[in-house]
Design a protein around this motif. Structure first.
Motif, short mmCIF file in Angstrom:
data_model
loop_
_atom_site.label_atom_id
_atom_site.label_comp_id
_atom_site.label_asym_id
_atom_site.label_seq_id
_atom_site.Cartn_x
_atom_site.Cartn_y
_atom_site.Cartn_z
N ALA A 18 56.66 36.49 26.77
CA ALA A 18 55.63 35.87 25.96
C ALA A 18 56.18 34.65 25.20
CB ALA A 18 55.05 36.88 24.98
N TYR A 19 57.40 34.76 24.70
CA TYR A 19 57.97 33.65 23.94
C TYR A 19 58.46 32.51 24.82
CZ TYR A 19 57.68 35.45 19.23
OH TYR A 19 57.21 35.88 18.02
N THR A 20 58.85 32.81 26.04
CA THR A 20 59.33 31.74 26.92
C THR A 20 58.17 30.95 27.51
OG1 THR A 20 59.50 33.25 28.80
CG2 THR A 20 61.49 32.86 27.51
N GLY A 21 56.98 31.53 27.59
CA GLY A 21 55.79 30.83 28.05
C GLY A 21 55.98 30.10 29.36
N LEU A 22 55.92 30.81 30.44
CA LEU A 22 56.20 30.22 31.75
C LEU A 22 55.10 29.30 32.26
CD1 LEU A 22 57.71 33.38 33.47
CD2 LEU A 22 58.91 31.46 32.47
N GLU A 23 54.02 29.12 31.49
CA GLU A 23 52.91 28.26 31.87
C GLU A 23 52.42 28.57 33.28
OE1 GLU A 23 53.86 24.17 31.13
OE2 GLU A 23 54.20 24.54 29.01
N ILE A 24 52.11 29.82 33.49
CA ILE A 24 51.69 30.26 34.82
C ILE A 24 50.41 29.56 35.27
CG2 ILE A 24 50.36 32.27 34.09
CD1 ILE A 24 51.71 33.75 36.47
N ASP A 25 49.56 29.16 34.31
CA ASP A 25 48.32 28.49 34.69
C ASP A 25 48.57 27.16 35.39
OD1 ASP A 25 49.20 27.62 32.11
OD2 ASP A 25 47.26 26.65 31.80
N VAL A 26 49.58 26.43 34.95
CA VAL A 26 49.94 25.16 35.59
C VAL A 26 50.45 25.41 37.00
CG1 VAL A 26 51.45 23.14 35.46
CG2 VAL A 26 50.41 24.07 33.38
N TRP A 27 51.29 26.39 37.14
CA TRP A 27 51.86 26.72 38.45
C TRP A 27 50.77 27.15 39.42
CZ3 TRP A 27 52.38 31.47 41.10
CH2 TRP A 27 53.22 31.41 42.21
N ILE A 28 49.87 28.03 38.96
CA ILE A 28 48.79 28.52 39.82
C ILE A 28 47.82 27.40 40.19
CG2 ILE A 28 46.74 30.02 39.90
CD1 ILE A 28 48.37 32.07 38.32
N SER A 29 47.49 26.56 39.23
CA SER A 29 46.56 25.47 39.52
C SER A 29 47.14 24.50 40.55
CB SER A 29 46.17 24.72 38.24
OG SER A 29 47.28 24.07 37.68
#
Length: 94
Positions: A18-29
């Motif tokens: 949660a703290y590292t925030g992998l920005e999965i939404d950017v990767w998936i998009s």
């Protein structure tokens, strides 16, 4: 105490994720060539993070090590609900 190691690893991995925030939404998009959907990404990230942390916790805890396959598969099967809920949301908007 049974499950203590599992709980520490499981919770710790989720907190770190949660703290590292992998920005999965950017990767998936980028992968799907679609506009980012932060809400969906949050659900997917939580489910994936839970699966990974449960796996790591079960592997680390001698009491649960023999259950690691079932625990991990259970998390994976539950993730199959995500597309179902997304479909249902779209159907309700029509």
């Amino acid at each position: 105490m049974d499950g203590l190691i599992y709980g520490l690893v499981d919770g710790g991995v989720l907190i770190i994720g949660a703290y590292t925030g992998l920005e999965i939404d950017v990767w998936i998009s980028k992968l799907l060539k679609r506009k980012a959907n932060p809400a969906l990404a949050g659900v997917i990230g939580a489910a994936l993070g839970n699966t990974i942390s449960d796996f790591m916790g079960a592997m680390a805890d001698p009491v649960l090590r023999n259950q690691v396959v079932g625990i991990t598969l259970g998390c994976g099967v539950a993730m199959l609900l995500i597309p179902l809920f997304e479909w249902y949301k779209k159907m309700r908007k029509r």
